[in-house]
Design a protein around this motif. Structure first.
Motif, PDB file in Angstrom:
ATOM      1  N   MET A 237       0.834  -1.204   0.000  1.00 54.19           N
ATOM      2  CA  MET A 237       0.000   0.000   0.000  1.00 54.19           C
ATOM      3  C   MET A 237       0.868   1.253   0.000  1.00 54.19           C
ATOM      4  O   MET A 237       0.603   2.218  -0.731  1.00 54.19           O
ATOM      5  N   ASN A 238       1.923   1.224   0.817  1.00 50.19           N
ATOM      6  CA  ASN A 238       2.833   2.379   0.865  1.00 50.19           C
ATOM      7  C   ASN A 238       3.547   2.574  -0.471  1.00 50.19           C
ATOM      8  O   ASN A 238       3.746   3.705  -0.924  1.00 50.19           O
ATOM      9  N   GLU A 239       3.922   1.453  -1.105  1.00 52.75           N
ATOM     10  CA  GLU A 239       4.545   1.552  -2.433  1.00 52.75           C
ATOM     11  C   GLU A 239       3.576   2.177  -3.431  1.00 52.75           C
ATOM     12  O   GLU A 239       3.975   2.980  -4.285  1.00 52.75           O
ATOM     13  N   GLY A 240       2.306   1.778  -3.338  1.00 52.29           N
ATOM     14  CA  GLY A 240       1.300   2.344  -4.227  1.00 52.29           C
ATOM     15  C   GLY A 240       1.146   3.837  -4.039  1.00 52.29           C
ATOM     16  O   GLY A 240       1.062   4.597  -5.015  1.00 52.29           O
ATOM     17  N   ASP A 241       1.101   4.266  -2.781  1.00 49.02           N
ATOM     18  CA  ASP A 241       0.983   5.699  -2.497  1.00 49.02           C
ATOM     19  C   ASP A 241       2.172   6.469  -3.060  1.00 49.02           C
ATOM     20  O   ASP A 241       2.015   7.559  -3.632  1.00 49.02           O
ATOM     21  N   LEU A 242       3.368   5.896  -2.893  1.00 45.38           N
ATOM     22  CA  LEU A 242       4.566   6.558  -3.400  1.00 45.38           C
ATOM     23  C   LEU A 242       4.548   6.632  -4.925  1.00 45.38           C
ATOM     24  O   LEU A 242       4.920   7.654  -5.512  1.00 45.38           O
ATOM     25  N   ALA A 243       4.068   5.554  -5.560  1.00 42.81           N
ATOM     26  CA  ALA A 243       3.984   5.554  -7.029  1.00 42.81           C
ATOM     27  C   ALA A 243       3.014   6.620  -7.512  1.00 42.81           C
ATOM     28  O   ALA A 243       3.261   7.290  -8.536  1.00 42.81           O
ATOM     29  N   LEU A 244       1.908   6.805  -6.802  1.00 37.16           N
ATOM     30  CA  LEU A 244       0.951   7.848  -7.175  1.00 37.16           C
ATOM     31  C   LEU A 244       1.581   9.236  -7.062  1.00 37.16           C
ATOM     32  O   LEU A 244       1.336  10.107  -7.898  1.00 37.16           O
ATOM     33  N   GLU A 245       2.388   9.419  -6.017  1.00 38.32           N
ATOM     34  CA  GLU A 245       3.066  10.710  -5.866  1.00 38.32           C
ATOM     35  C   GLU A 245       3.964  10.992  -7.060  1.00 38.32           C
ATOM     36  O   GLU A 245       4.169  12.150  -7.431  1.00 38.32           O
ATOM     37  N   HIS A 246       4.493   9.931  -7.669  1.00 36.42           N
ATOM     38  CA  HIS A 246       5.374  10.085  -8.830  1.00 36.42           C
ATOM     39  C   HIS A 246       4.605   9.937 -10.149  1.00 36.42           C
ATOM     40  O   HIS A 246       5.222   9.753 -11.211  1.00 36.42           O
ATOM     41  N   LYS A 247       3.273   9.978 -10.065  1.00 38.56           N
ATOM     42  CA  LYS A 247       2.408   9.938 -11.249  1.00 38.56           C
ATOM     43  C   LYS A 247       2.511   8.624 -12.024  1.00 38.56           C
ATOM     44  O   LYS A 247       2.227   8.577 -13.225  1.00 38.56           O
ATOM     45  N   ASP A 248       2.908   7.552 -11.335  1.00 38.64           N
ATOM     46  CA  ASP A 248       3.000   6.243 -11.978  1.00 38.64           C
ATOM     47  C   ASP A 248       1.756   5.443 -11.592  1.00 38.64           C
ATOM     48  O   ASP A 248       1.788   4.601 -10.685  1.00 38.64           O
ATOM     49  N   THR A 249       0.668   5.699 -12.297  1.00 41.18           N
ATOM     50  CA  THR A 249      -0.619   5.105 -11.945  1.00 41.18           C
ATOM     51  C   THR A 249      -0.604   3.595 -12.054  1.00 41.18           C
ATOM     52  O   THR A 249      -1.122   2.892 -11.179  1.00 41.18           O
ATOM     53  N   ASP A 250      -0.032   3.062 -13.117  1.00 39.34           N
ATOM     54  CA  ASP A 250      -0.028   1.612 -13.305  1.00 39.34           C
ATOM     55  C   ASP A 250       0.712   0.906 -12.170  1.00 39.34           C
ATOM     56  O   ASP A 250       0.247  -0.123 -11.653  1.00 39.34           O
TER      57      ASP A 250
END
Length: 332
Positions: A237-250
């Motif tokens: 979940m934390n990885e997902g949140d970080l990816a969203l911060e970097h605009k990496d939706t997939d």
């Protein structure tokens, strides 16, 4: 002179004879492992005991520094001072030797240390309650005292060497091997596991990949394994949140899906996965997830209505109506 200063001095002097043992502190008889992951450099310590809240005294770890297990008639200062010495540049063997030389009750201590370079040292005092002993291997040490039989720590060592997976998994496997050999002669009560990253970010709360404690449980290792799995899910979940911060939706959505697979009944994860989908315009995919949360507890629906004020959803009555399955509120 502080004990830390005394240790630093003693490290430059020949070994001295131990003084008569003082009255021991807490008899935390147990089995444990300290280790460094040879691939990632992560550092860890894991422990189980028939003693309440073993995680409060035995395991110590700091990112980029080392890990310590201090047990038997435990002196928790071995944890704090051991980390301080290793942070100051001492190897794990040097740090442990210095602390033992400054301890008049070293004969009842059992301590193991591993540093960030993978150097390891362990000590089992001659007065530790049998069965007691340790095995030092490449980048790890296993140790135990007051065991049902003397096969416990060799079994831990072999299990760790043979195991696959990340550091948390391998240490858990070692603990389970100890229990399979009879473990603590008194039984089982508490357990703990800590894994920290190879290098410090300066933010200790980010450096701890796992920090779990079972204070009192009839099956502490089974409960610890359950929580390790749950922690893995939240790490995704934390990885997902970080990816969203970097605009990496997939990447974010893949991480959220991985989290849900590990914890399929966890509505917290399902809910925030859905909200993230809404945030990237994939409302149709979010709706079934939201319906699952509403079926589990209708208060999730109310929470949706509160998110626009926090900036987590658009303040759009039509969208909120669609998400909650209710009629739009009339404009004031």
């Amino acid at each position: 002179m502080s004990r830390l200063a005394a240790c630093l001095v003693l490290l430059t002097l020949p070994a001295v004879a131990a003084e008569p043992a003082i009255t021991p502190r807490r008899p935390v008889h147990t089995y444990s492992i300290v280790a460094r992951d040879p691939v990632t450099g992560d550092l860890g310590v894991a422990v189980q005991s028939h003693w309440f809240s073993v995680g409060a005294t035995v395991p110590w770890a700091e990112a980029g520094v080392g890990a310590v297990a201090t047990q038997s008639f435990v002196d928790p200062s071995y944890g704090r001072l051991g980390l301080e010495l290793m942070r100051a540049g001492r190897s794990a063997p040097d740090a442990l030797n210095g602390l033992l030389a400054a301890d008049s009750a070293s004969n009842v201590r059992q301590v193991a240390m591993v540093d960030a370079q993978g150097r390891v040292s362990a000590h089992t005092g001659r007065s530790c309650i049998a069965a007691a002993g340790h095995v030092v291997g490449e980048g790890f040490s296993v140790q135990a005292n007051m065991m049902d039989k003397a096969t416990v720590w060799p079994a831990m060592s072999q299990a760790y060497r043979d195991s696959k997976g990340d550091l948390a998994e391998r240490m858990l496997t070692a603990l389970e091997a100890a229990e399979a050999q009879g473990g603590d002669i008194r039984g089982k009560q508490s357990a703990a596991l800590i894994v920290v990253s190879a290098k410090s970010t300066g933010r200790p709360w980010q450096d701890r990949r796992f920090d779990l404690r079972i204070e009192d449980h009839p099956e502490p290792l089974k409960e610890l394994r359950r929580l390790v799995t749950l922690q893995r899910a939240y790490n995704f979940m934390n990885e997902g949140d970080l990816a969203l911060e970097h605009k990496d939706t997939d990447a974010a959505l893949a991480a959220y899906s991985s989290a849900e697979k590990l914890a399929p009944g966890n509505m917290e994860m399902v809910f925030w996965h859905a909200i993230s989908l809404v945030g990237v315009g994939r409302v149709d995919e979010a709706l079934p997830l939201l319906q699952r949360t509403y079926a589990a507890d209708p208060r999730w629906r109310e929470l949706v209505t509160r998110l626009p004020a926090a900036g987590l959803l658009p303040d759009d009555p039509k969208l909120l109506s669609r998400l909650t399955g209710t009629k739009p509120k009339p404009a004031k």
